[in-house]
Design a protein around this motif. Structure first.
Motif, PDB file in Angstrom:
ATOM      1  N   SER A 144       0.830  -1.199   0.000  1.00 17.66           N
ATOM      2  CA  SER A 144       0.000   0.000   0.000  1.00 17.66           C
ATOM      3  C   SER A 144       0.870   1.256   0.000  1.00 17.66           C
ATOM      4  O   SER A 144       2.081   1.196   0.205  1.00 17.66           O
ATOM      5  N   PHE A 145       0.232   2.416  -0.200  1.00 21.94           N
ATOM      6  CA  PHE A 145       0.996   3.652  -0.405  1.00 21.94           C
ATOM      7  C   PHE A 145       1.782   4.063   0.824  1.00 21.94           C
ATOM      8  O   PHE A 145       2.944   4.442   0.728  1.00 21.94           O
ATOM      9  N   GLN A 171      -8.095   3.589   3.304  1.00 18.46           N
ATOM     10  CA  GLN A 171      -8.917   2.960   4.332  1.00 18.46           C
ATOM     11  C   GLN A 171      -8.882   1.442   4.270  1.00 18.46           C
ATOM     12  O   GLN A 171      -9.345   0.775   5.211  1.00 18.46           O
ATOM     13  N   ASP A 172      -8.336   0.852   3.213  1.00 13.94           N
ATOM     14  CA  ASP A 172      -8.300  -0.594   3.073  1.00 13.94           C
ATOM     15  C   ASP A 172      -7.044  -1.183   3.699  1.00 13.94           C
ATOM     16  O   ASP A 172      -6.066  -0.481   3.962  1.00 13.94           O
ATOM     17  N   PRO A 191     -11.294  -4.889   1.686  1.00 17.88           N
ATOM     18  CA  PRO A 191     -12.132  -3.684   1.833  1.00 17.88           C
ATOM     19  C   PRO A 191     -12.567  -3.507   3.274  1.00 17.88           C
ATOM     20  O   PRO A 191     -12.912  -4.463   3.970  1.00 17.88           O
ATOM     21  N   THR A 192     -12.547  -2.288   3.736  1.00 19.02           N
ATOM     22  CA  THR A 192     -12.951  -2.006   5.112  1.00 19.02           C
ATOM     23  C   THR A 192     -14.285  -1.280   5.121  1.00 19.02           C
ATOM     24  O   THR A 192     -14.837  -0.935   4.074  1.00 19.02           O
ATOM     25  N   LEU A 196     -14.611   4.531   8.227  1.00 20.44           N
ATOM     26  CA  LEU A 196     -13.207   4.779   8.518  1.00 20.44           C
ATOM     27  C   LEU A 196     -12.547   5.542   7.385  1.00 20.44           C
ATOM     28  O   LEU A 196     -12.892   5.366   6.213  1.00 20.44           O
ATOM     29  N   HIS A 197     -11.574   6.369   7.753  1.00 14.46           N
ATOM     30  CA  HIS A 197     -10.846   7.139   6.751  1.00 14.46           C
ATOM     31  C   HIS A 197      -9.543   6.469   6.372  1.00 14.46           C
ATOM     32  O   HIS A 197      -9.191   6.382   5.197  1.00 14.46           O
ATOM     33  N   SER A 198      -8.789   5.970   7.342  1.00 14.88           N
ATOM     34  CA  SER A 198      -7.503   5.341   7.068  1.00 14.88           C
ATOM     35  C   SER A 198      -7.131   4.440   8.227  1.00 14.88           C
ATOM     36  O   SER A 198      -7.700   4.517   9.310  1.00 14.88           O
ATOM     37  N   GLY A 199      -6.153   3.558   7.983  1.00 15.44           N
ATOM     38  CA  GLY A 199      -5.768   2.546   8.962  1.00 15.44           C
ATOM     39  C   GLY A 199      -4.515   2.912   9.715  1.00 15.44           C
ATOM     40  O   GLY A 199      -3.844   3.905   9.433  1.00 15.44           O
ATOM     41  N   GLY A 200      -4.182   2.067  10.694  1.00 17.76           N
ATOM     42  CA  GLY A 200      -2.993   2.289  11.506  1.00 17.76           C
ATOM     43  C   GLY A 200      -2.460   0.990  12.054  1.00 17.76           C
ATOM     44  O   GLY A 200      -2.277   0.028  11.325  1.00 17.76           O
TER      45      GLY A 200
END
Length: 386
Positions: A144-145, A171-172, A191-192, A196-200
């Motif tokens: 991912s980016f 977000q994925d 897929p989430t 949610l906007h983004s993960g951590g």
């Protein structure tokens, strides 16, 4: 500043830290070792298979090609011999140790958020371990980016370790299935939920006792109000079905998992810049909030029994100066009524727990950042943290 002056000031600083720590009966005087500045993460594992825990420390040193990560091989007394890992490129973000090719040696997995120092926008590296504290040249993969969350586990039940990443921008989540030889297949998108906007940060466990790995993700809510915890239950084939969002705490940034109340179910700890929350697992993939505590400027939670009562305790790091390493004694019901503050002198960016001197007690390793010189500390457990 002249090097001699810096050395004198640094020595005086460490001396003052040692004196303040000596008053804490739970731990001996700190064993201090110098390191690079801008330290990011410390992880523990037996890299050279001598039965003594070792450390790997990564640096946030910009694009300096000489600063990526260093292995500190344990001597069994809380002291270490540094060994530069020159094959780790500049700019590592998240690391973990796991055996990806089933040869009995720990391998190193590292993420590099984009844009990277070498021009790659997003990369995940696998460095296969040789079992002597050294690693083979990295196997590089696109992911991912901005991969900030990292976890390893067998998500499709084929006996091979897979790698899961979460992205700070997207977000994925992304799952790279392992081939069993340390190589990875191209990442698949998980897929989430749309709230949610983004993960951590990611933690992996079997939350519902079905023999299939699940994961918990600390993720920013779509309205940026909180960082919520997403529970994703695995189907055992590399896909995920049922998902659940736990109500968020403001600015939650870190997760830890463990059995806090000794009922055989996995529980969660959320930690942010202001609050700490504990969630007790029901064993079916659901969680209920147990307690919330004030936790200003704390992060990097670690769970382990630092006493002799068999009850899990919680260790936190302060990311401000002056700082403490906080030991929260567990009651065995998911609460932590007693707190022991161990002064660390300077901002602590990461901690790791292991028995560094072979006495059967968990000790604490921490990394601390200074402007000109970082340093690491090991706090040996005296056995008096009851």
């Amino acid at each position: 500043m002249k090097p001699f002056t810096l050395l004198v000031l640094f020595s005086f600083f460490l001396s003052s830290v040692s004196q303040s720590w000596a008053a804490t009966k739970c731990f001996s005087d700190p064993i201090v070792f110098p390191s690079e500045h801008n330290l990011r993460q410390v992880i523990a594992g037996d890299l050279n298979e001598d039965g003594k825990p070792d450390l790997v420390i990564s640096y946030d040193g910009g694009c300096n090609p000489e600063v990526g990560a260093t292995a500190y091989l344990g001597k069994g007394n809380g002291k270490f011999a540094p060994q530069m890992l020159s094959m780790v490129k500049a700019g590592p973000y998240r690391m973990l140790l796991a055996d990806l090719n089933s040869d009995g040696h720990l391998d190193l997995v590292v993420t590099f958020p984009g844009p990277g120092c070498d021009g790659n926008l997003h990369e995940l590296d696998v460095l296969l371990g040789n079992g002597d504290g050294s690693f083979q040249p990295p196997l590089a993969y696109m992911t991912s980016f901005f991969p900030t969350g990292l976890a390893v586990g067998d998500f499709n039940n084929d006996g091979r370790m897979d790698v899961l990443t979460a992205d700070e921008i997207q977000q994925d989540q992304f799952l790279s299935l392992g081939n069993g030889d340390g190589t990875l297949q191209p990442p698949m998108t998980i897929p989430t939920v749309q709230q949610l906007h983004s993960g951590g940060e990611i933690q992996v466990a079997d939350f519902n006792h079905d023999g299939k790995l699940d994961f918990a993700l600390a993720a920013i809510a779509s309205d940026f109000s909180t960082i919520r915890v997403l529970i994703q239950l695995g189907n055992g084939d590399g896909t995920f079905g049922h998902s659940k969002l736990l109500p968020g705490l403001a600015t939650v940034s870190s997760l830890a998992i463990g059995d806090l109340n000794l009922d055989g179910n996995v529980d969660l700890v959320q930690v942010g810049s202001q609050k700490l929350g504990t969630w007790l697992g029901a064993g079916d993939g659901t969680f209920s909030r147990k307690a919330v505590y004030d936790a200003p400027n704390e992060r990097s939670p670690a769970i382990g029994n630092l006493g002799t009562d068999g009850i899990p305790d919680l260790v936190l790091a302060d990311d401000v100066t002056p700082a403490n390493v906080e030991v929260l004694k567990g009651k065995g019901d998911g609460t932590f009524p007693m707190q022991i503050a161990v002064p660390s002198g300077n901002s602590t960016s990461s901690i790791a727990l292991a028995d560094f001197n072979g006495d059967g007690l968990l000790d604490i390793a921490g990394i601390h950042g200074l402007i000109f010189q970082g340093y690491g500390t090991v706090l040996l457990n005296t056995g008096q943290c009851r």
